[in-house]
Design an enzyme around this catalytic site. Sequence first.
Site, PDB file in Angstrom:
ATOM      1  CB  THR A 117       5.777   8.859  -0.976  1.00 54.07           C
ATOM      2  OG1 THR A 117       5.247   7.593  -0.587  1.00 54.07           O
ATOM      3  CG2 THR A 117       4.719   9.929  -0.770  1.00 54.07           C
ATOM      4  CB  THR A 140      10.410   4.610   1.000  1.00 54.54           C
ATOM      5  OG1 THR A 140      11.508   5.448   1.364  1.00 54.54           O
ATOM      6  CG2 THR A 140      10.651   3.204   1.524  1.00 54.54           C
ATOM      7  CB  CYS A 141       5.478   4.193  -1.099  1.00 52.00           C
ATOM      8  SG  CYS A 141       5.330   4.905   0.557  1.00 52.00           S
ATOM      9  CB  SER A 142       7.288   4.824  -5.868  1.00 52.86           C
ATOM     10  OG  SER A 142       6.059   5.489  -5.665  1.00 52.86           O
ATOM     11  CG  LEU A 186       3.574  -1.323  -5.142  1.00 52.43           C
ATOM     12  CD1 LEU A 186       2.598  -2.358  -4.622  1.00 52.43           C
ATOM     13  CD2 LEU A 186       2.826  -0.124  -5.746  1.00 52.43           C
TER      14      LEU A 186
END
Length: 249
Positions: free
Chosen positions: A48, A50-52, A56
């Site tokens: 997704t 923001t996560c990528s 992270l």
Amino acid sequence: MALVNKEGQKVPNVTFPTRQNGEWVNVTSDELFKGKTVILFALPGAFTPTCSSTHLPRYNELAPVFFKNGVDSIVCLSVNDTFVMNEWARDQEADNVILLPDGNGEFSEGMGMLVDKNNLGFGKRSWRYSMLVKDGVVEKMFIEPEVEGDPFEVSDADTMLHYINPNAAKPPVATIFTKIGCPFCAKAKAALEDAGIKYEEIMISNSGLTSRTLRAVANRDTVPQVFIEGQHIGGSDDLEVYLAKQKTA
């Protein structure tokens, strides 16, 4: 939604089925947390945006600083199966982070962080948060505010690092424009590596990014062109002068 802060409590006792080197391997909470200082950050889903793009990568980037400040490991948790998490790990710069699949949502539920994302077609997922865990006990939690959407304000790596050590020095990040076969580019890259500065290399060629791109960004025609933390340093000789000044600063 009523999210729960678990500071001072033990993390849930969960067994995580993971896939490692083509085999099923069960990983337990004890293996992850017992006798260790661990950062765990949880997010709604692998791949997704923001996560990528941010969550992270920044933890991975700051991992060496965390390790110097007493952290034994960094865990990224999501309510995804192990195959998805393994593919995401291959897709990301995540060598310093353990990507942990909470496929059944047991850990997230035990943390009081399992939420309904049915409106996005996600089903049950983890709310976004981060925590510092010492010997299986939660010392500190940063829980994103309970508002609509996917807030990302407090569970980031920089906030966690500031909590652990407000004076910790963060590693600079560099971008270097190069061309194939350029000896001065090789010299500049070696200087960055010797200084412990990680860099992104952007190749200039007749296709893709061209010399016009370089002129637009750096107002120069020659390579290498080095940028550190957004500051235009210049070519290899300019970089040498810059690094010498940093040593004496």
